[in-house]
Design a protein around this motif. Structure first.
Motif, short mmCIF file in Angstrom:
data_model
loop_
_atom_site.label_atom_id
_atom_site.label_comp_id
_atom_site.label_asym_id
_atom_site.label_seq_id
_atom_site.Cartn_x
_atom_site.Cartn_y
_atom_site.Cartn_z
N SER A 45 -15.63 152.64 44.02
CA SER A 45 -16.73 152.06 44.81
C SER A 45 -16.82 150.56 44.59
CB SER A 45 -18.06 152.73 44.45
OG SER A 45 -18.04 154.11 44.78
N GLY A 46 -16.69 150.14 43.33
CA GLY A 46 -16.73 148.71 43.04
C GLY A 46 -15.57 147.96 43.68
N ALA A 47 -14.37 148.55 43.61
CA ALA A 47 -13.20 147.90 44.20
C ALA A 47 -13.34 147.78 45.71
CB ALA A 47 -11.94 148.69 43.85
N ILE A 48 -13.79 148.84 46.36
CA ILE A 48 -13.93 148.83 47.82
C ILE A 48 -15.05 147.88 48.25
CG2 ILE A 48 -14.59 150.23 49.82
CD1 ILE A 48 -13.20 152.61 48.37
N LEU B 173 -14.49 144.47 50.58
CA LEU B 173 -15.21 144.17 51.81
C LEU B 173 -15.89 142.81 51.72
CD1 LEU B 173 -16.79 147.69 52.50
CD2 LEU B 173 -14.82 146.67 53.64
N LEU B 174 -16.49 142.49 50.56
CA LEU B 174 -17.13 141.19 50.38
C LEU B 174 -16.10 140.07 50.43
CD1 LEU B 174 -19.71 141.95 47.53
CD2 LEU B 174 -20.23 141.38 49.90
N ASP B 175 -14.96 140.29 49.79
CA ASP B 175 -13.90 139.29 49.76
C ASP B 175 -13.35 139.05 51.16
OD1 ASP B 175 -12.15 137.56 48.22
OD2 ASP B 175 -10.55 138.96 48.73
N ARG B 176 -13.22 140.13 51.93
CA ARG B 176 -12.74 140.00 53.31
C ARG B 176 -13.74 139.19 54.14
NH1 ARG B 176 -10.92 145.14 57.14
NH2 ARG B 176 -10.32 143.91 58.97
N LYS B 177 -15.02 139.45 53.91
CA LYS B 177 -16.06 138.71 54.63
C LYS B 177 -16.01 137.23 54.28
CE LYS B 177 -19.72 138.77 57.32
NZ LYS B 177 -19.66 139.19 58.74
N GLN C 253 -14.57 130.11 49.44
CA GLN C 253 -13.78 130.27 48.22
C GLN C 253 -14.71 130.58 47.05
OE1 GLN C 253 -11.81 126.38 48.31
NE2 GLN C 253 -9.91 127.40 48.80
N GLN C 254 -15.32 131.75 47.09
CA GLN C 254 -16.32 132.07 46.08
C GLN C 254 -15.95 133.31 45.26
OE1 GLN C 254 -20.32 131.99 47.86
NE2 GLN C 254 -19.49 130.74 49.48
N ALA C 255 -14.68 133.65 45.23
CA ALA C 255 -14.25 134.84 44.48
C ALA C 255 -14.51 134.68 42.99
CB ALA C 255 -12.77 135.11 44.72
N THR C 256 -14.28 133.46 42.47
CA THR C 256 -14.51 133.23 41.04
C THR C 256 -15.99 133.40 40.69
OG1 THR C 256 -12.70 131.62 41.08
CG2 THR C 256 -14.11 131.64 39.13
N LEU C 257 -16.86 132.90 41.57
CA LEU C 257 -18.30 133.07 41.35
C LEU C 257 -18.68 134.54 41.36
CD1 LEU C 257 -21.13 131.79 41.07
CD2 LEU C 257 -21.27 131.81 43.56
N LEU C 258 -18.14 135.30 42.31
CA LEU C 258 -18.41 136.74 42.37
C LEU C 258 -17.95 137.44 41.10
CD1 LEU C 258 -17.52 137.80 46.02
CD2 LEU C 258 -19.75 137.96 44.93
N ALA C 259 -16.74 137.12 40.66
CA ALA C 259 -16.20 137.75 39.46
C ALA C 259 -17.05 137.40 38.24
CB ALA C 259 -14.76 137.34 39.23
N MET C 260 -17.48 136.14 38.15
CA MET C 260 -18.31 135.72 37.03
C MET C 260 -19.62 136.51 36.99
SD MET C 260 -19.88 131.93 36.21
CE MET C 260 -21.00 131.93 37.63
N LEU D 31 -11.61 143.75 38.77
CA LEU D 31 -10.16 143.92 38.80
C LEU D 31 -9.60 143.59 40.18
CD1 LEU D 31 -7.71 144.69 37.13
CD2 LEU D 31 -8.03 147.07 37.86
N TYR D 32 -10.31 144.00 41.23
CA TYR D 32 -9.86 143.67 42.59
C TYR D 32 -9.81 142.15 42.78
CZ TYR D 32 -9.82 142.76 47.52
OH TYR D 32 -9.48 142.24 48.74
N LEU D 33 -10.89 141.47 42.40
CA LEU D 33 -10.96 140.02 42.60
C LEU D 33 -9.92 139.28 41.78
CD1 LEU D 33 -14.84 139.53 42.66
CD2 LEU D 33 -13.28 139.34 44.59
N LEU D 34 -9.67 139.75 40.57
CA LEU D 34 -8.65 139.12 39.73
C LEU D 34 -7.27 139.17 40.40
CD1 LEU D 34 -9.51 140.33 36.10
CD2 LEU D 34 -9.42 137.96 36.89
N ILE D 35 -6.91 140.35 40.87
CA ILE D 35 -5.57 140.54 41.44
C ILE D 35 -5.44 139.88 42.81
CG2 ILE D 35 -3.93 142.27 42.27
CD1 ILE D 35 -5.06 144.14 40.09
N GLN D 36 -6.50 139.95 43.59
CA GLN D 36 -6.44 139.45 44.97
C GLN D 36 -6.57 137.93 45.06
OE1 GLN D 36 -5.67 140.91 47.71
NE2 GLN D 36 -6.26 139.36 49.21
N ASP D 37 -7.46 137.35 44.26
CA ASP D 37 -7.81 135.95 44.46
C ASP D 37 -7.57 135.05 43.25
OD1 ASP D 37 -8.85 136.11 47.18
OD2 ASP D 37 -10.49 137.26 46.33
N ILE D 38 -8.10 135.44 42.10
CA ILE D 38 -8.18 134.49 40.99
C ILE D 38 -6.83 134.24 40.34
CG2 ILE D 38 -9.26 134.04 38.75
CD1 ILE D 38 -11.64 135.72 39.73
N ILE D 39 -6.10 135.28 40.01
CA ILE D 39 -4.80 135.10 39.35
C ILE D 39 -3.80 134.39 40.26
CG2 ILE D 39 -2.81 136.32 38.39
CD1 ILE D 39 -4.77 138.34 37.19
N PRO D 40 -3.67 134.77 41.55
CA PRO D 40 -2.75 134.02 42.42
C PRO D 40 -3.12 132.54 42.55
CG PRO D 40 -3.28 136.12 43.41
CD PRO D 40 -4.20 135.96 42.24
#
Length: 235
Positions: free
Chosen positions: A78-81, A85-89, A96-103, A198-207
């Motif tokens: 549920s968290g990943a999905i 959806l938030l990341d896609r939005k 570019q707020q993936a790091t803020l979301l992950a934090m 984990l989703y945000l790390l793999i999708q946005d932050i690490i790349p």
């Protein structure tokens, strides 16, 4: 006793604002150079390592102690999905707020856990507050730069970060008064956060932390994870 909880959680939260201030100073007073960009990307990967350690040593283990395998699976997916959806939005709006979301995804659940365990183990809460505060610094440093690059003004971003710094106190008080007697709900929250992180790390932050012909970025992630190891062993 309650004053101590507020003090611990306030320290954990104020580093969000301090990280933003440091990022602002760095951007405006350090001359552009390859070294500067290497430092920026290394700090991004360092923050990613700390976030990953929070997931590995705090959020997942504490949740898995309480929930069944199906409870963990459901909340994690549920968290990943949800964050997919938030990341896609955000991507559709060129944000570019993936790091803020992950934090916030590890800051808030950990602060809730801090409040929930305070009445039982105050020393554990102190060490957890130190751990949260340390990981917030590089995370907020990178999140500040992401938000400014996505169009937020420096003043508005710092104002947001100042407000977010109080989330630690609010979350800790919620954990202390509302969730200390509901371990299942707290566990679901932690596992939900883990899936999103984990989703945000793999999708946005690490790349985004990758820099061509630089090997310090991977070392930065390793050192960030080592900070988590130290925190876990101290706790």
């Amino acid at each position: 006793m309650l004053f101590k909880l507020i003090l611990f959680s306030a320290f954990a939260g104020i580093t969000v604002f301090i990280g933003g201030l440091l990022a602002n100073v760095f951007d405006h007073h350090v001359t552009d150079s390859p070294v500067k960009y290497e430092f920026i990307h290394t700090s991004m990967s360092f923050g990613a390592g700390i976030i990953l350690s929070a997931l590995a040593f705090v959020l997942l283990p504490k949740g898995m102690e309480v929930l069944s395998v199906w409870g963990v699976t459901g909340s994690f997916l549920s968290g990943a999905i949800l964050f997919m959806l938030l990341d896609r939005k955000l991507a559709e709006s060129n944000s570019q707020q993936a790091t803020l979301l992950a934090m916030m995804m590890d800051f808030v659940p950990e602060s809730i856990a801090l409040g929930a365990v305070f009445a039982i183990e105050p020393q554990l809460s102190l060490l957890l507050a130190l751990f949260i505060g340390l990981q917030n610094l590089p995370e907020s440093f990178n999140a500040f730069r992401d938000m400014v690059q996505s169009g937020f003004s420096v003043k508005r971003t710092l104002t947001i970060f100042f407000g977010l710094s109080f989330f630690g106190v609010i979350s800790a008080l919620i954990g202390h008064f509302l969730l200390s007697e509901h371990p299942n709900l707290t566990a679901h929250l932690m596992i939900l956060a883990s899936g999103g992180i984990l989703y945000l790390l793999i999708q946005d932050i690490i790349p985004a932390s990758k820099l061509d012909k630089s090997y310090l970025t991977s070392l930065g992630a390793t050192l960030g994870f080592l900070v988590g190891i130290f925190g876990e062993m101290l706790i």
